[in-house]
Scaffold this motif. Sequence first.
Motif, PDB file in Angstrom:
ATOM      1  N   ASP A 233      45.909  37.241  36.706  1.00 11.67           N
ATOM      2  CA  ASP A 233      44.651  37.490  37.613  1.00 11.67           C
ATOM      3  C   ASP A 233      45.029  36.246  38.762  1.00 11.67           C
ATOM      4  O   ASP A 233      45.101  34.969  38.388  1.00 11.67           O
ATOM      5  CB  ASP A 233      43.328  37.059  36.949  1.00 11.67           C
ATOM      6  CG  ASP A 233      42.252  37.435  38.360  1.00 11.67           C
ATOM      7  OD1 ASP A 233      41.804  38.399  38.237  1.00 11.67           O
ATOM      8  OD2 ASP A 233      41.744  36.257  38.765  1.00 11.67           O
ATOM      9  N   PHE A 234      45.506  36.634  40.218  1.00  5.97           N
ATOM     10  CA  PHE A 234      45.732  35.589  41.227  1.00  5.97           C
ATOM     11  C   PHE A 234      44.470  35.335  42.019  1.00  5.97           C
ATOM     12  O   PHE A 234      44.754  34.601  42.932  1.00  5.97           O
ATOM     13  CB  PHE A 234      46.705  36.259  41.820  1.00  5.97           C
ATOM     14  CG  PHE A 234      47.930  36.373  41.144  1.00  5.97           C
ATOM     15  CD1 PHE A 234      48.791  35.389  41.098  1.00  5.97           C
ATOM     16  CD2 PHE A 234      48.240  37.650  40.831  1.00  5.97           C
ATOM     17  CE1 PHE A 234      50.072  35.594  40.122  1.00  5.97           C
ATOM     18  CE2 PHE A 234      49.331  37.984  40.005  1.00  5.97           C
ATOM     19  CZ  PHE A 234      50.297  37.010  39.841  1.00  5.97           C
TER      20      PHE A 234
ATOM     21  N   SER B 229      44.539  32.531  44.925  1.00  5.23           N
ATOM     22  CA  SER B 229      44.109  33.046  46.453  1.00  5.23           C
ATOM     23  C   SER B 229      42.811  32.324  46.891  1.00  5.23           C
ATOM     24  O   SER B 229      43.095  31.925  48.192  1.00  5.23           O
ATOM     25  CB  SER B 229      44.016  34.414  46.232  1.00  5.23           C
ATOM     26  OG  SER B 229      43.468  34.992  47.579  1.00  5.23           O
ATOM     27  N   ASP B 230      41.891  31.985  46.096  1.00  2.56           N
ATOM     28  CA  ASP B 230      40.606  31.374  46.633  1.00  2.56           C
ATOM     29  C   ASP B 230      41.229  29.685  47.260  1.00  2.56           C
ATOM     30  O   ASP B 230      40.802  29.300  47.956  1.00  2.56           O
ATOM     31  CB  ASP B 230      39.740  31.296  45.615  1.00  2.56           C
ATOM     32  CG  ASP B 230      39.144  32.583  45.276  1.00  2.56           C
ATOM     33  OD1 ASP B 230      39.259  33.423  46.312  1.00  2.56           O
ATOM     34  OD2 ASP B 230      38.526  32.952  44.358  1.00  2.56           O
ATOM     35  N   PHE B 231      41.811  29.070  46.113  1.00  2.00           N
ATOM     36  CA  PHE B 231      42.257  27.741  46.513  1.00  2.00           C
ATOM     37  C   PHE B 231      42.859  27.861  47.680  1.00  2.00           C
ATOM     38  O   PHE B 231      42.830  26.891  48.637  1.00  2.00           O
ATOM     39  CB  PHE B 231      42.964  27.057  45.227  1.00  2.00           C
ATOM     40  CG  PHE B 231      43.319  25.651  45.639  1.00  2.00           C
ATOM     41  CD1 PHE B 231      42.671  24.650  45.707  1.00  2.00           C
ATOM     42  CD2 PHE B 231      44.975  25.523  45.847  1.00  2.00           C
ATOM     43  CE1 PHE B 231      43.119  23.467  46.097  1.00  2.00           C
ATOM     44  CE2 PHE B 231      45.663  24.417  46.235  1.00  2.00           C
ATOM     45  CZ  PHE B 231      44.591  23.300  46.123  1.00  2.00           C
TER      46      PHE B 231
ATOM     47  N   ALA C 144      45.707  29.058  35.407  1.00  2.23           N
ATOM     48  CA  ALA C 144      45.719  29.532  36.683  1.00  2.23           C
ATOM     49  C   ALA C 144      45.662  30.999  36.804  1.00  2.23           C
ATOM     50  O   ALA C 144      45.186  31.436  37.767  1.00  2.23           O
ATOM     51  CB  ALA C 144      46.723  28.919  37.361  1.00  2.23           C
ATOM     52  N   LEU C 145      46.079  31.813  35.834  1.00  2.00           N
ATOM     53  CA  LEU C 145      46.114  33.129  35.718  1.00  2.00           C
ATOM     54  C   LEU C 145      45.071  33.798  35.146  1.00  2.00           C
ATOM     55  O   LEU C 145      45.001  35.058  34.766  1.00  2.00           O
ATOM     56  CB  LEU C 145      47.608  33.844  35.221  1.00  2.00           C
ATOM     57  CG  LEU C 145      48.911  33.263  35.879  1.00  2.00           C
ATOM     58  CD1 LEU C 145      49.952  33.594  35.468  1.00  2.00           C
ATOM     59  CD2 LEU C 145      48.630  33.628  37.443  1.00  2.00           C
TER      60      LEU C 145
ATOM     61  N   SER D 297      43.311  24.422  37.920  1.00  2.00           N
ATOM     62  CA  SER D 297      44.661  25.038  37.314  1.00  2.00           C
ATOM     63  C   SER D 297      45.408  25.410  38.292  1.00  2.00           C
ATOM     64  O   SER D 297      46.572  25.051  38.726  1.00  2.00           O
ATOM     65  CB  SER D 297      44.586  25.763  36.003  1.00  2.00           C
ATOM     66  OG  SER D 297      43.871  25.073  35.138  1.00  2.00           O
ATOM     67  N   ALA D 298      44.948  26.236  39.152  1.00  2.92           N
ATOM     68  CA  ALA D 298      45.702  26.811  40.410  1.00  2.92           C
ATOM     69  C   ALA D 298      46.020  25.670  41.290  1.00  2.92           C
ATOM     70  O   ALA D 298      47.146  25.677  41.763  1.00  2.92           O
ATOM     71  CB  ALA D 298      45.042  28.043  41.013  1.00  2.92           C
ATOM     72  N   ALA D 299      45.329  24.793  41.597  1.00  2.00           N
ATOM     73  CA  ALA D 299      45.501  23.604  42.558  1.00  2.00           C
ATOM     74  C   ALA D 299      46.502  22.826  42.155  1.00  2.00           C
ATOM     75  O   ALA D 299      47.536  22.481  42.738  1.00  2.00           O
ATOM     76  CB  ALA D 299      44.353  22.813  42.898  1.00  2.00           C
ATOM     77  N   ALA D 300      46.523  22.517  40.675  1.00  2.00           N
ATOM     78  CA  ALA D 300      47.682  21.670  40.103  1.00  2.00           C
ATOM     79  C   ALA D 300      49.009  22.625  40.224  1.00  2.00           C
ATOM     80  O   ALA D 300      50.019  21.935  40.494  1.00  2.00           O
ATOM     81  CB  ALA D 300      47.155  21.319  38.570  1.00  2.00           C
TER      82      ALA D 300
END
Length: 292
Positions: free
Chosen positions: A70-71, A75-77, A50-51, A261-264
């Motif tokens: 890196d976010f 942020s996009d999700f 996610a990063l 991964s960010a969503a999870a």
Amino acid sequence: MTKPGAPPRDRPGAQRRRRRRGPSAYAVLVALAALAGIMLIPFLVVVFNALKTPQEYTSKGPLAPPSGFDFDAISDFWDRVDFGHVLFNSVLVSGSVAVLAVLLSVFNAYALGIGRIKGRIWLLALLLLANTLPQEALVYPLYYLAKQFGIYDTRLSVIIVFTVVQSAFGTYLLSSVMSAFPRPLLEAARIDGANRWQVLWRVVVPVVRPTLSVLLVFFFVWTWNEFLIPMVFLISNENQTVSVALGVLQGQRLMDATMSSAAALLGLLPTVVFFLIFQRTLSRGLTAGAIK
């Protein structure tokens, strides 16, 4: 009797506990720590990915730690699904179901376990059977009822459905607990002039409060993770829960590996935080029945 100035003697129970702590106890502790570390590996992989940037994920692979933080994927999700509103929907639905299902379970179990109404065995068997039914068998009847009552595509429909579903298990569990409730305690309350309502809230509920706290945590987490019924009932974006938003966006194939991964991660963090907040309550409730 010890002499003045002499060090106090340990109690027999403390001596036995001290003798039990040997190499085997430390081996068990090390094994549990290793098992916990293995279970945390998937969570760490999700955090790593996610990063990362998509380029870094492609070049280094999914198991390598990120070179920086890196976010952009998070942020996009967040912006794409309006995660703040989706998170509010999940908290509202799960919290309402947890509270209402516990209250309904208490009322039902009080009638079945203490009131001893007629046909209680058949009702308990029916509740046990309801817990074994797959959700796929309930989708169409519930969908038809929601359409008839005009609550389809509303959060209220999901709250009502899961309140009834979760309370079936809660009633079955609490009725077995209340059936073993000390009768002299109930008779003493009635002799003191307490009515049935006062007996429930001033005598029964304080005793079974640890079990109620466990049910509250379980109902919240179970409802949070539900996907099929919310996906069928909540078709508009403004009513979707976290699990439905994640599934819909994945089905549209609009996310790469880092955004997935960010969503999870965003979908998992609220339940982890909730569990950590109520961890002591959960552990006390699970061990309360073993201590008299």
